[in-house]
Structure formats: structure tokens, C-alpha cells
Design a protein around this motif. Sequence first.
Motif, PDB file in Angstrom:
ATOM      1  N   ARG A  66      41.669  25.978  52.415  1.00 24.48           N
ATOM      2  CA  ARG A  66      41.784  26.523  51.061  1.00 24.48           C
ATOM      3  C   ARG A  66      42.496  25.538  50.146  1.00 24.48           C
ATOM      4  N   ARG A 104      40.949  32.961  48.967  1.00 21.53           N
ATOM      5  CA  ARG A 104      42.019  33.283  48.009  1.00 21.53           C
ATOM      6  C   ARG A 104      41.570  34.392  47.051  1.00 21.53           C
ATOM      7  N   VAL A 149      43.531  40.306  49.468  1.00 20.36           N
ATOM      8  CA  VAL A 149      43.506  38.909  49.898  1.00 20.36           C
ATOM      9  C   VAL A 149      44.397  38.801  51.134  1.00 20.36           C
ATOM     10  N   ILE A 161      46.812  36.811  53.495  1.00 22.91           N
ATOM     11  CA  ILE A 161      47.686  35.654  53.419  1.00 22.91           C
ATOM     12  C   ILE A 161      48.623  35.675  54.635  1.00 22.91           C
ATOM     13  N   TYR A 216      47.385  35.587  40.136  1.00 22.80           N
ATOM     14  CA  TYR A 216      45.957  35.623  40.481  1.00 22.80           C
ATOM     15  C   TYR A 216      45.147  35.065  39.324  1.00 22.80           C
ATOM     16  N   TRP A 229      47.583  32.609  44.126  1.00 23.47           N
ATOM     17  CA  TRP A 229      48.486  31.497  44.427  1.00 23.47           C
ATOM     18  C   TRP A 229      49.780  32.102  44.964  1.00 23.47           C
TER      19      TRP A 229
END
Length: 743
Positions: free
Chosen positions: A466, A490, A685, A687, A722, A729
Motif C-alpha cells: 500500500r 486503504r 478499512v 489496519i 480519509y 491515512w
Amino acid sequence: MKHYAHSGTSEDRADWQELSDHLVEVERLARERAGSLRLGEAAGIAGRFHDLGKYAAEFDRVLRGEPVRVDHSTAGGRALLELAPEDMKPVAEVLAYAILGHHAGLPDKATDDRSCLDRRIEDARTPLDPEWQAHLPVDFRCLGEELRSKVRAQPAKAGFDLSVAVRMLFSCLVDADFRDTEAFYDQLEGRHRNRDWPGLQGILPDLHQRFDAHMAGFAASSDLNRLRADILSHVRARAAMPSGLFTLSVPTGGGKTLASLGFALDHVAQHGHRRIIYAIPYTSIIDQTAEVFRNVLGAEHVLEHHSAIETEKAGEKGRSKVRLAMEDWAAPVVVTTNVQLFESLFAARPSRCRKLHNIAGSVIVLDEAQCLPRPLLLPTLAMIDVLATHYDCTVILCTATQPAFDSEHLRQGGLPLAGRELAPDPEALAGKLKRVGIVQGGVMDDSALVQALRGAPQGMMIVNSRSHALTLYRAAEAEGLDGLVHLTTRQYPAHRRRIIADIRARLAQGLPCRLIATSLIEAGVDLDFPCGWRAEAGLDSVIQAAGRVNREGRRPLSASLLTVFSAPDNRPPAEVAKLAEAMRATAARFPDLLDPAAIRDWFDEVYWRVGADQLGRAMATSMVFTGAETNFPFRKVATDYRMIDSPMVPVIVAIEPEALAEVGRLSVAEVPSGAIARALQSYTVQIPDRAREILRQNGKGSFRAPELRGDQFFVLDEPLLYRQDFGLWWEQAEYLSADQGVV
């Protein structure tokens, strides 16, 4: 004195559940669940003995609400071990694992920890009321015959076979115990749960009609569509073959997803299987595949279960039919991930193992079977083998690049796959479906990649991370390239679906479309680019990427190229680097990487030459059965069997009206958690766990309505993190504030 299993509300205990009633009902339910497994007697005895510890006088204090701890799960296992004749000790151990684990999880046999089976049996000294003996006798000879039927004579397989029998008994016991306890409290509280799903055999005529109507909608107007129809016809014609293991080797674009579904429906009709389970390696595309199945078969028949929302952490309140079905997989068609399927099969926790008895008797389609992780390959194949041998499963290894999991190639622990190919002449299909060439581009830094994209108004570029995708996108954006698109995990699924729809529209209309993406685009995403670039990876990934170039065969083969490059400034992860090295070795020996011989050579290089130790032999052989005793390290295996090394966790990005509305419903107790979870899957998302905790600590996200939902729904509180162009991020969240922007 009377003994009780569960307390009620009445002071005179008139509405309390008597222990004998609970044990009788759990025995009945466990026998019922294990009947089709031909383990009914063993499951019944496990149910009858599972709560014997509640015959201890001290347990009555627990029911009265006193702050005392009584281990009620060990006594039944200890009683069986004391009752069993010496030659029946392994039989008693099998039941003891399940009984001791029905709350805390399957134990290891012997460790330094006091939670192991041996230590718990040794420590179980609480005296029981002699009334427990009313649940005798136990016919250990009958139990032994039943279990013997689930164990092969080969010493190398006996231990693993018997350990899976323990897992199946454990599943039946746990589900029976949960269901009777649930029914008792539902009646007490006047509550009703909708657990009713139609049986697969009963709705099969309707599913066949729906499938045939769907396939009739594809016009045979091109050579490619006619070839797809021929493949489907050939595959369906083999559905009468005996159930067991199959391969389906069809190159990308040949319609293998729908062909495997057609085979599954016909095979179920021939052999009476109870459900269809479709497992996918990528969480990023499961929602797309599940949507296809819902469109073809009807949404009311399909359960989609994966980890986008952590449903296991949902509270008791308002659990929906979908949420309940995620516990036991009672739906006729289940679409899930490899992680959910196989980690459940190797789990120790009751909540994850509860579904195992419903996996038995299924047709299981493993999409992109080449993605089974190498370090876990041998235990995974051993589990597939046991499911097919002892538990009436048909398993289809479905892939464009069949990895030769057969025993002829994989002598360390392969599967008996000779003569079990469903596709018509895979070698010939590879030639007929060849629509792209793969060429070597050598070293290309980001500047060279941007220049390559500049020369391709329509082209795709796939990289290994990514972070590289984002950096490359920024570089191309700075160069002013037209039609630039970024696609990555992402972005949440609903956003990705819109991006993919926009890509399709651009390609169809001849508009500029320069895509920079991660590997999520390689499997299951139907895009058709004139050309593409792929960062070095395993040959299986490269071939998947090639399937997005000239997918529909509308362009000349000579003009449709995928260029493979190395990116020295963005080195791939160590595992991918090893696969890429093997790919380079294969490329040096074979001018055409799409040649089936080249694919076999690559798999020989990365799988079969590394040795069994690198394929998980230690785990596959860790279940020991000597004939006189067992030694099953269930908890250690559950800890070690992880398909994803760094667990990812969901962040809900609620910036669209639909997501905001669902988040708003989290505070309404009457709204089922399962319904909200399903609606929010499209706005999450994944993460790293640590990254999400940093977001939480720095006020960028929080768990919503924790008093109702626990730590199930984590919502991004800083929407500026976002971005529409590249998604979420989360890096450096401890330093960023809303007015600082991103990157």
C-alpha cells in the motif's frame, strides 16, 4: 438435595433449570448434531457428562450469586477417565478434551501450565453428590468402535484423524450446550430467536432454476463465451462422480467461479450434501463474490461471514438471524474467507469451533487454492484430507494455476487427486484462453514507471504494498498524468466498488484510465486493460495480474502485454521476495511463463524443493496417538495456526449518509448488532491492530456505544484522515491533528 444447571428469577427456584434436565437435553442435542457424523454415541456421552461438576455442593453457591469459583467442567472428564478400562483410556481422553474445553476451550494434553488436561484432572478434587451416578452406565466398547471408524490404520495419519474427531465432538457438545442454555433463558425472558434457515436439499430445485436462468442470460455471441459455456457443461457433467477431492484448473477468464457453483449444485443433488461453502483467500473481494452468489441464488439463502466487523465480540442484545448463523453456519450457502474457514478448523475456542459439525457434509469450494499459505500447507492439506475421508465433504481446489497438491508431486503429504480434474483438458484450455503475453521489464524505479504510464492512456500498474502504491500515485499525480486512479485496501469496499465501476466505464468509453493498485485487483475483479505492469512477485500472482489484460480477448495477443519489473527502492516482503526469485529462475528456463510446464516448474521450485519443515510438518505431525494414549496440543496449534501473521482490525469510516445512519443506530438497544455489522462491512478499512490503538489513544477514533456493543464497532472520529484519492491515512496518527492535513 436438588441440583441445578442454571438459575432463574424465583426465590423458591420454581423457574430454575434442574441439572438432570439440562444434561439429558444436551445429550439429546449433541447426539442429534453428531448423527450425520456417525459419532452420535460419543457426542451423547460428552453431553451427559459435561456438567457433572455442578453436582458439587459448592456450585449451588455460584448459582446464588456468591463470589466463589467452582470448576464444573473437569469433573465429567475425570469421571470418564476413572471409569474407563485401561485399554479404553484413549476413548475417555477423547471425550475429556471436549468436556474440559466446553467453556475455556480445548486444552493441551500435557504442558507446564495448570490449564492442560493432565494437570486439571489431577487437581479436580471437589467431591460430587453420588446422584451423578444416575447418568451411568457408559458403554466404552461402543464408543471405541465409533471412534475407530474415524481413524485410519496408517500410523502417520492416526493422530491427526483422531484429533479431528475430538474437534467434531467438541463442536457438537458446545453447540448443544449453548442451544439448551439459550432456550432456557429465552423461555424465562419471553424471547424468541429466528434461527430458521431452509435445508439445502429442500430448496435445491429452486437454486437450480435460478442458476440456469442466470446462465441463460449470457449470450454465446463470442468464441470466449462459447468456450466458457463448454467448460461449464463439461464440469457439470462430472457431478455424478463419487464425492471427495477434485481440482478445477481453468485459466483466468474461463468462468471457473460459476462453473464451480454449477458443479456444487449438481453434486449436492447427486450425493445429498447439507450445504455449500465457498472460501476465498482475499477479504478485499469477498463482498463482491457474495453479491454474485446472492444475485444468482437469492440473498435469503446466502450467509456472508468474514472478519470485516468483529461479530464474535457482539453482545447478547439484539442478535440477528445473520449474527446467529455466523455462530454455527446453519445457512444452506456460506461465502467466507480461507482465514475464517481454516482458522476455525484449527481453533480451540468454543465460539469458533461451534460451527465445525456443520462443515461436515458440505461441498467446499476453495477459490484460488494456490493461495494456501506455504508455512501451513501440510496441516491444511491434512485437514482437507480428513474432511473428505471421514466427514462426507467434497472439496474442490479451484484455481487458474493448479499448484499440484497431489501426492505424486507433494510426497511429504499431498492429496489423492489423480483422475479428479473437472476441467476439460487444462493444457489445451491454457492455449485456447491465452490472451496476453508476459515480458520482463528489468529494473524500473518510480520515475521509469511513471514514464511508462505516460505512454499508455489505458494501463494498470500493480505493486506489492500500500505504501508503494501511494508513493507511486503521488509521483504520477505530480507529473500531471490524465485519468489517474488509485485502488487500494486503504479504501473501504463501497468506495472501491465505485472506483472499479468508474474504471470499467472509462475503459469501455476509451477514456484515459491509468490505474495504480495493490494486489487486491488480481483475483476476482473483472477488468480488461490493454496493457499492464506488475512488480515482481510469485508466478501465481503474476499470472493473476495478466488475467486483467485483454481479459475478453478483443485485442491482438501480440499487442496485449504484462511487463514484470523489479523495484529496488520498494523491496517486497521477505516471503514475496523468495517467490519472485523462484519466478525469475523459471523465466530463465521458459520463454512463456503462461506455459503449464512453466507453472509446474515454479511450483516445484517454491513448494516441493523447500522441504517439509518449511511447509508446516511439525504442526501436521504434532497430534500424537500411540494406541495407548493421546497427546494433542490443541491450544498450541490454535496459537500457531495463523494465516495472517499481523492481525488486521476494522475501522469504520462513516462519512457517507448510509454509514452515518448505521453508526447512529448503534445507540439503539433494540437494533440487532448483526444487522448493523453487515451494513457497515462496506464502510470498513482493515489496519494493523497497533495502528488502530494509536488512533484511539490520540482521539482519532473510538468504540461506539460500548455499553451495548462492547468493543465491536470502532469508528474513525477524524474524517480528514480519509481521502477520496487514496483512502485512510493512519500512519503517524500520534502527530497529526485535523488542521495539519495528510502527507
